[in-house]
Scaffold this active site. Structure first.
Site, short mmCIF file in Angstrom:
data_model
loop_
_atom_site.label_atom_id
_atom_site.label_comp_id
_atom_site.label_asym_id
_atom_site.label_seq_id
_atom_site.Cartn_x
_atom_site.Cartn_y
_atom_site.Cartn_z
N ASN A 50 0.93 -1.12 0.05
CA ASN A 50 0.02 -0.18 -0.09
C ASN A 50 0.90 1.18 0.06
OD1 ASN A 50 -3.26 -0.54 0.41
ND2 ASN A 50 -1.94 -2.21 1.52
N LYS A 173 3.85 -12.33 7.34
CA LYS A 173 2.60 -11.70 7.16
C LYS A 173 2.06 -12.59 6.10
CE LYS A 173 0.43 -7.62 5.04
NZ LYS A 173 0.59 -6.37 4.35
N ILE A 216 -1.02 -7.20 10.01
CA ILE A 216 -0.71 -6.11 9.27
C ILE A 216 -1.70 -5.70 8.05
CG2 ILE A 216 1.09 -5.23 7.72
CD1 ILE A 216 3.12 -6.87 8.98
#
Length: 308
Positions: A50, A173, A216
């Site tokens: 992102n 993650k 996350i």
């Protein structure tokens, strides 16, 4: 001796704001980092997907980490952890990014599997790559599994558990959203030994109930306080109340993807929080106008955030 493990909690891969000419919008970046910290997040991922990491130069990636660390420290948020996304398409480049991350003030690195040549990324080669870079990294290392941005390469629990035995590999993650995989890992490696984080808000509570260290996730860019409220309810054992918020977060995660992803988040932040512009780096597309059911759901979430 094994390296330190990231603290449990909610981390956000911060969006990065640009001017119309695609240079950094430093005031907006600082405002965003500060709002996230004030929202109570455990840490900030700089150069996550992102954060448009793959669209930045080496120098820009290092600058973004330094700017984030400086903003946190100057405002009394020294305890907010920085994880730096350091994935690149070669081991050589990834190693340099890991060194840069330490120099810039990050505490951990998060590394994607290279994907330009997916046919060559066998199980043995994936393990070899991550071990080699982790050997070199001056910071504790996390393995980032995100099939959407790695040409469909999806690390299974066997690969991740094998990598978890490396003394400098301290977590993962899982943006695949696979709770079964997450549970298989946490049943062998508790958060005190290995930090397994969900990669999307839509399974944050489900992951916690399966033994994860947290998440996350992109959605805290919009609603950090709402995430932290749900996390606090979970910690207090108020699962029914937490599940009500989790339902909202699941709707919000889906709505963000449908509304336009990174571009939509920037547009909503600019509209509702008064900083930043809508610009993304090409080939991503800005989202100038937002309308429809998905946007309505996101604006309902933001309204709930502003009440906290």
């Amino acid at each position: 001796m094994s390296a330190a493990v990231p603290p449990s909690g909610v981390y956000v891969p911060a969006v990065l704001f640009f001017k119309a000419n695609e240079d950094f919008d430093v005031p907006a970046i600082k405002s965003h980092v500060l709002r996230l910290a004030q929202g109570g997040v455990t840490g900030i991922v700089v150069q996550g997907s992102n954060g448009e990491a793959q669209h930045l130069s080496h120098d820009e990636r290092k600058e973004a980490i330094s700017l984030t660390r400086k903003t946190l420290d100057e405002n009394g948020f020294q305890n907010v952890v920085i994880i730096a996304g350091c994935g690149a398409q070669s081991a050589r480049e990834t190693k340099k990014l890991c060194v840069d991350a330490k120099d810039a003030g990050a505490a951990f690195v998060l590394v994607l599997t290279p994907s330009v040549w997916p046919g060559d990324m066998t199980k043995d080669n994936i393990i070899r790559y991550h071990r080699e870079v982790a050997d070199y990294s001056p910071l504790p290392y996390m393995v980032y599994n995100f099939p959407t941005v790695t040409a469909g390469i999806d690390l299974d629990s066997d690969i991740i558990l094998t990598l978890s035995e490396h003394p400098n590999i301290v977590g993962t993650k899982l943006s695949c959203g696979n709770v079964g995989k997450l549970h298989r890992i946490t049943s062998v490696k508790p958060p005190s030994e290995f930090c397994t984080l969900a990669g999307v808000s839509e399974v944050l509570l489900q992951g916690l109930l399966s033994g994860s260290a947290g998440a996350i996730a992109a959605l805290p860019n919009l609603v950090p306080k709402l995430h932290m409220k749900m996390y606090a309810l979970y910690q207090a054992g108020k699962i029914d109340e937490a599940m009500k918020i989790q339902a909202q977060l699941g709707q919000g995660d889906w709505a963000t993807r449908k509304a336009g992803g990174v571009g939509a988040m920037k547009t909503l932040i600019s509209k509702h929080f008064g900083y930043g512009e809508i610009h993304v780096r090409r080939p991503l597309m800005s989202v100038a106008q937002l309308s429809g059911t998905y946007v309505d759901k996101l604006e309902e979430l933001i309204a709930s955030e502003k009440m906290l």
